[in-house]
Motif scaffolding. Structure first.
Motif, mmCIF file in Angstrom:
data_model
loop_
_atom_site.group_PDB
_atom_site.id
_atom_site.type_symbol
_atom_site.label_atom_id
_atom_site.label_comp_id
_atom_site.label_asym_id
_atom_site.label_seq_id
_atom_site.Cartn_x
_atom_site.Cartn_y
_atom_site.Cartn_z
ATOM 1 N N GLY A 79 22.859 86.895 0.069
ATOM 2 C CA GLY A 79 22.143 87.328 -1.135
ATOM 3 C C GLY A 79 23.099 87.462 -2.304
ATOM 4 O O GLY A 79 23.698 86.483 -2.737
ATOM 5 N N GLU A 80 23.258 88.702 -2.786
ATOM 6 C CA GLU A 80 24.129 88.949 -3.936
ATOM 7 C C GLU A 80 25.295 89.847 -3.544
ATOM 8 O O GLU A 80 25.114 90.803 -2.771
ATOM 9 N N VAL A 81 26.433 89.528 -4.082
ATOM 10 C CA VAL A 81 27.624 90.361 -3.855
ATOM 11 C C VAL A 81 28.260 90.654 -5.206
ATOM 12 O O VAL A 81 28.460 89.741 -6.026
ATOM 13 N N ILE A 82 28.586 91.904 -5.437
ATOM 14 C CA ILE A 82 29.125 92.307 -6.739
ATOM 15 C C ILE A 82 30.636 92.135 -6.760
ATOM 16 O O ILE A 82 31.345 92.590 -5.856
ATOM 17 N N VAL A 83 31.107 91.448 -7.801
ATOM 18 C CA VAL A 83 32.544 91.190 -7.981
ATOM 19 C C VAL A 83 32.883 91.348 -9.460
ATOM 20 O O VAL A 83 32.004 91.255 -10.311
ATOM 21 N N PRO A 84 34.161 91.525 -9.762
ATOM 22 C CA PRO A 84 34.529 91.450 -11.180
ATOM 23 C C PRO A 84 34.536 89.998 -11.633
ATOM 24 O O PRO A 84 34.746 89.090 -10.819
ATOM 25 N N SER A 85 34.320 89.771 -12.913
ATOM 26 C CA SER A 85 34.486 88.431 -13.483
ATOM 27 C C SER A 85 35.931 88.251 -13.915
ATOM 28 O O SER A 85 36.432 87.129 -13.992
ATOM 29 N N TYR A 86 36.596 89.367 -14.188
ATOM 30 C CA TYR A 86 37.990 89.311 -14.634
ATOM 31 C C TYR A 86 38.901 89.256 -13.404
ATOM 32 O O TYR A 86 39.444 90.265 -12.957
ATOM 33 N N THR A 87 39.006 88.059 -12.841
ATOM 34 C CA THR A 87 39.812 87.815 -11.649
ATOM 35 C C THR A 87 40.059 86.317 -11.570
ATOM 36 O O THR A 87 39.468 85.543 -12.329
ATOM 37 N N PHE A 88 40.922 85.901 -10.654
ATOM 38 C CA PHE A 88 41.112 84.469 -10.424
ATOM 39 C C PHE A 88 39.809 83.908 -9.854
ATOM 40 O O PHE A 88 39.118 84.572 -9.082
ATOM 41 N N GLU A 137 58.712 77.595 -27.103
ATOM 42 C CA GLU A 137 60.075 78.046 -26.753
ATOM 43 C C GLU A 137 60.396 77.781 -25.290
ATOM 44 O O GLU A 137 61.409 78.231 -24.778
ATOM 45 N N ASN A 138 59.464 77.120 -24.582
ATOM 46 C CA ASN A 138 59.607 76.854 -23.141
ATOM 47 C C ASN A 138 59.351 78.084 -22.275
ATOM 48 O O ASN A 138 59.802 78.160 -21.124
ATOM 49 N N VAL A 139 58.653 79.052 -22.832
ATOM 50 C CA VAL A 139 58.244 80.231 -22.057
ATOM 51 C C VAL A 139 56.773 80.023 -21.717
ATOM 52 O O VAL A 139 55.897 80.164 -22.580
ATOM 53 N N LEU A 140 56.497 79.656 -20.462
ATOM 54 C CA LEU A 140 55.134 79.240 -20.113
ATOM 55 C C LEU A 140 54.271 80.446 -19.741
ATOM 56 O O LEU A 140 53.823 80.590 -18.588
ATOM 57 N N ALA A 141 54.075 81.312 -20.727
ATOM 58 C CA ALA A 141 53.218 82.491 -20.555
ATOM 59 C C ALA A 141 51.795 82.023 -20.246
ATOM 60 O O ALA A 141 51.406 80.908 -20.588
ATOM 61 N N ARG A 142 51.014 82.877 -19.591
ATOM 62 C CA ARG A 142 49.652 82.500 -19.196
ATOM 63 C C ARG A 142 48.621 83.485 -19.731
ATOM 64 O O ARG A 142 48.933 84.646 -19.984
ATOM 65 N N LYS A 143 47.369 82.985 -19.849
ATOM 66 C CA LYS A 143 46.271 83.818 -20.362
ATOM 67 C C LYS A 143 45.413 84.315 -19.207
ATOM 68 O O LYS A 143 44.194 84.364 -19.309
ATOM 69 N N TYR A 144 46.028 84.639 -18.070
ATOM 70 C CA TYR A 144 45.245 85.113 -16.931
ATOM 71 C C TYR A 144 44.379 86.292 -17.351
ATOM 72 O O TYR A 144 44.879 87.203 -18.015
ATOM 73 N N PHE A 145 43.121 86.459 -16.985
ATOM 74 C CA PHE A 145 42.264 85.527 -16.331
ATOM 75 C C PHE A 145 41.164 85.123 -17.295
ATOM 76 O O PHE A 145 39.991 85.278 -17.024
ATOM 77 N N TRP A 146 41.611 84.653 -18.436
ATOM 78 C CA TRP A 146 40.731 84.115 -19.452
ATOM 79 C C TRP A 146 40.151 82.791 -18.968
ATOM 80 O O TRP A 146 40.897 82.043 -18.317
ATOM 81 N N PRO A 147 38.884 82.497 -19.244
ATOM 82 C CA PRO A 147 37.925 83.262 -20.059
ATOM 83 C C PRO A 147 37.027 84.175 -19.219
ATOM 84 O O PRO A 147 35.979 84.594 -19.684
ATOM 85 N N GLY A 148 37.451 84.489 -17.992
ATOM 86 C CA GLY A 148 36.588 85.234 -17.069
ATOM 87 C C GLY A 148 35.746 84.249 -16.272
ATOM 88 O O GLY A 148 35.351 83.191 -16.785
ATOM 89 N N PRO A 208 31.116 93.281 -21.732
ATOM 90 C CA PRO A 208 31.881 93.357 -22.992
ATOM 91 C C PRO A 208 33.361 93.651 -22.776
ATOM 92 O O PRO A 208 34.212 93.082 -23.465
ATOM 93 N N ASN A 209 33.675 94.498 -21.811
ATOM 94 C CA ASN A 209 35.099 94.823 -21.587
ATOM 95 C C ASN A 209 35.851 93.629 -21.005
ATOM 96 O O ASN A 209 37.005 93.381 -21.354
ATOM 97 N N THR A 210 35.172 92.917 -20.119
ATOM 98 C CA THR A 210 35.783 91.704 -19.545
ATOM 99 C C THR A 210 36.126 90.727 -20.662
ATOM 100 O O THR A 210 37.244 90.199 -20.726
ATOM 101 N N ASN A 211 35.167 90.506 -21.553
ATOM 102 C CA ASN A 211 35.406 89.569 -22.656
ATOM 103 C C ASN A 211 36.554 90.022 -23.534
ATOM 104 O O ASN A 211 37.428 89.237 -23.901
ATOM 105 N N ARG A 212 36.565 91.321 -23.845
ATOM 106 C CA ARG A 212 37.605 91.844 -24.748
ATOM 107 C C ARG A 212 38.987 91.727 -24.116
ATOM 108 O O ARG A 212 39.925 91.249 -24.740
ATOM 109 N N VAL A 213 39.088 92.180 -22.865
ATOM 110 C CA VAL A 213 40.397 92.173 -22.200
ATOM 111 C C VAL A 213 40.888 90.729 -22.013
ATOM 112 O O VAL A 213 42.059 90.416 -22.259
ATOM 113 N N ALA A 214 39.967 89.842 -21.608
ATOM 114 C CA ALA A 214 40.366 88.443 -21.362
ATOM 115 C C ALA A 214 40.885 87.769 -22.629
ATOM 116 O O ALA A 214 41.686 86.843 -22.566
#
Ligand code: T4K
Length: 435
Positions: A137-146, A367-378, A397-403
């Motif tokens: 059925g349904e399982v609740i998870v965060p969207s802000y994750t890999f 600058e060759n610093v391969l920073a990442r936008k984890y876990f955008w866009p959710g 809304p918080n997921t969107n803001r943090v991402a």
């Protein structure tokens, strides 16, 4: 607007003596100590005085080679190679071999749980765990994750229902979880994002009140604790990823750990096609087995884990100190009363910062610093979820803001303190609205 003047207070990198222990980067094929993947050459650093010194504005990059987020921590070469040689001599490469069994015992003992079921990766471990728990059925998870957290459910035609996070912790907000429960809900998968524990007690209370099964995606949380107890023993089971980019790796790998004997037995069957002895399949299953060479890497890295933590912690503190003087940027804190692996250096960009998060990442990449936008866009903004639930963002809304605000910076044993100060000096110039 162009920045003027030298960036102060950041200790802009020049490769000079910084008074901190230096790691030499020498490959330890003789097995002297922990392996450093590749040390960055200090002489390649440039001093950033103004926007004109930024690569995004045409200057040469600060680092000659890319600095990655997720550079592997690799333990003692010699011990690993000895184990690899033993495996070749033994002629036993997979299928619950002796090294994998030793690995499972060592992990279970370390975490203080009854069972560790080692797997070929974290995603399969999630799939097997959710299946063994009979989630449907349904399982609740965060969207802000890999994305794997959601995909592991969807792959089995279980519907992931995305609940919002607490913007302070980046973990599930229990009130949001509670709001997403429907008659079809069968479980909750909490994620210990960045290795910081989910609100375990609150989720346990919700699960028990609504008769839901509770498990955790602890992919980031190996070696991290909650109330002094290592993550791994919470919920009905917890899942680790031992992917190359994780704090603790087995090349590719993962595990489900649990105190439930029946569940562990079921998962052992499921990871081996459901075989119970020769020619006897008693369960639907898949191939989730951990190879011997992966377990050998795990045993080796387990022996050097304290060094990995010490290095990550040192890097994290260097970043925190250097970025503390940059207005509008904050480094996500770890609770020092708990055990942490400090694998993720997570920077949040305040809305008033003069440069967008995306532009910061572009400037760092230049600058060759391969920073990442984890876990955008959710997860809810990726397929198939974006098409399934086009309005999911309204309740996230918080997921969107943090991402939109997070940048993850490189850490690990290849990185030196002066490189970190160099990275911070780039951010310092950006704080002046430099690009
Ligand atoms: N749940 C959560 C919460 C997770 O974070 C993950 C995995 C999972 C479940 C699933 O577990 P696994 O099935 O993966 O075991 C990376 C990892 O591939 C992924 O395992 C991890 N999460 C995620 C957070 O990060 P990408 O798409 O960022 O990978 P990639 O190839 O861009 O690599 C990241 C950086 O690491 C790059 O800058 C390159 C560097 N790198 C990578 C590898 C593989 C190295 O320097 N050396 C290497 O060997 O997903």
């Amino acid at each position: 607007m162009k920045a003027k003047g030298v960036v102060r207070g950041l200790g802009a990198a020049g490769g000079a003596n910084d008074g901190l222990p230096k790691r030499t980067g020498a490959r330890n094929s003789e097995g002297a100590s922990m392996k450093l993947v590749r040390d960055v050459d200090a002489t390649s650093y440039k001093v950033i005085r103004s926007a004109a010194d930024l690569a995004i504005n045409g200057a040469p990059p600060m680092f000659a080679e890319p600095i990655h987020v997720g550079r592997p921590n690799i333990g003692n070469h010699k011990r690993f190679l000895q184990r690899a040689s033993d495996i070749l001599d033994s002629g036993w490469l997979s299928n619950n071999g002796p090294i994998a069994q030793e690995f499972e015992q060592r992990i279970a003992a370390f975490l203080g749980v009854r069972h560790c079921v080692a797997m070929c990766n974290g995603t399969i471990a999630l799939e097997i765990a959710t299946r063994a728990l009979e989630l449907k059925g349904e399982v609740i998870v965060p969207s802000y994750t890999f994305i794997a957290t959601a995909h592991a459910l969807q792959w089995q035609e279980i519907t992931p229902i995305f609940a919002d996070i607490d913007p302070a912790t980046h973990n599930l907000d229990p009130a949001a979880v509670w709001r997403m429960i429907t008659p079809r809900t069968t479980g909750i998968v909490g994620v210990h994002l960045w290795g910081r524990a989910s609100p375990v007690k609150e989720l346990e209370a919700i699960a028990s009140e609504h008769n839901l099964r509770l498990m955790f995606d602890a992919s980031h949380g190996f070696g991290c604790s909650l109330d002094g107890k290592l993550l791994g023993g919470f919920g009905e089971c917890e899942v680790f990823s031992f992917h190359a980019t994780k704090f603790f790796n087995t090349f590719e790998g993962g595990a489900v750990v649990t105190n439930n004997d029946t569940l562990a037995e079921k998962m052992r069957l499921m990871r081996n096609f459901g075989f119970s002895g020769y020619d006897n399949v008693i369960y639907p299953g898949t191939n989730g087995k951990m190879a011997e060479i992966a377990a050998a890497m795990g045993l080796t890295n387990l022996e050097d884990m304290d060094d990995f933590v010490a290095t990550n912690r040192h890097n994290y503190q260097c970043y925190r100190d250097a970025i503390a003087v940059v207005p509008g940027l904050s480094v996500l804190q770890y609770d020092e009363s708990e055990r942490n692996n400090y694998q993720y250096v997570v920077v949040e960009v305040a809305p008033y910062f003069p440069v967008t998060r995306d532009r910061i990442v572009e400037a760092l990449h230049a600058e060759n610093v391969l920073a990442r936008k984890y876990f955008w866009p959710g997860c809810h903004n990726m397929e198939p979820y974006r098409s399934y639930y086009p309005h999911a963002g309204l309740v996230l809304p918080n997921t969107n803001r943090v991402a939109e605000r997070v940048v993850v910076l490189p850490t690990g044993s290849a990185l030196r303190a002066d490189a970190i100060r160099g990275i911070a000096s780039i951010l310092g110039v950006l704080a002046l609205g430099a690009v």
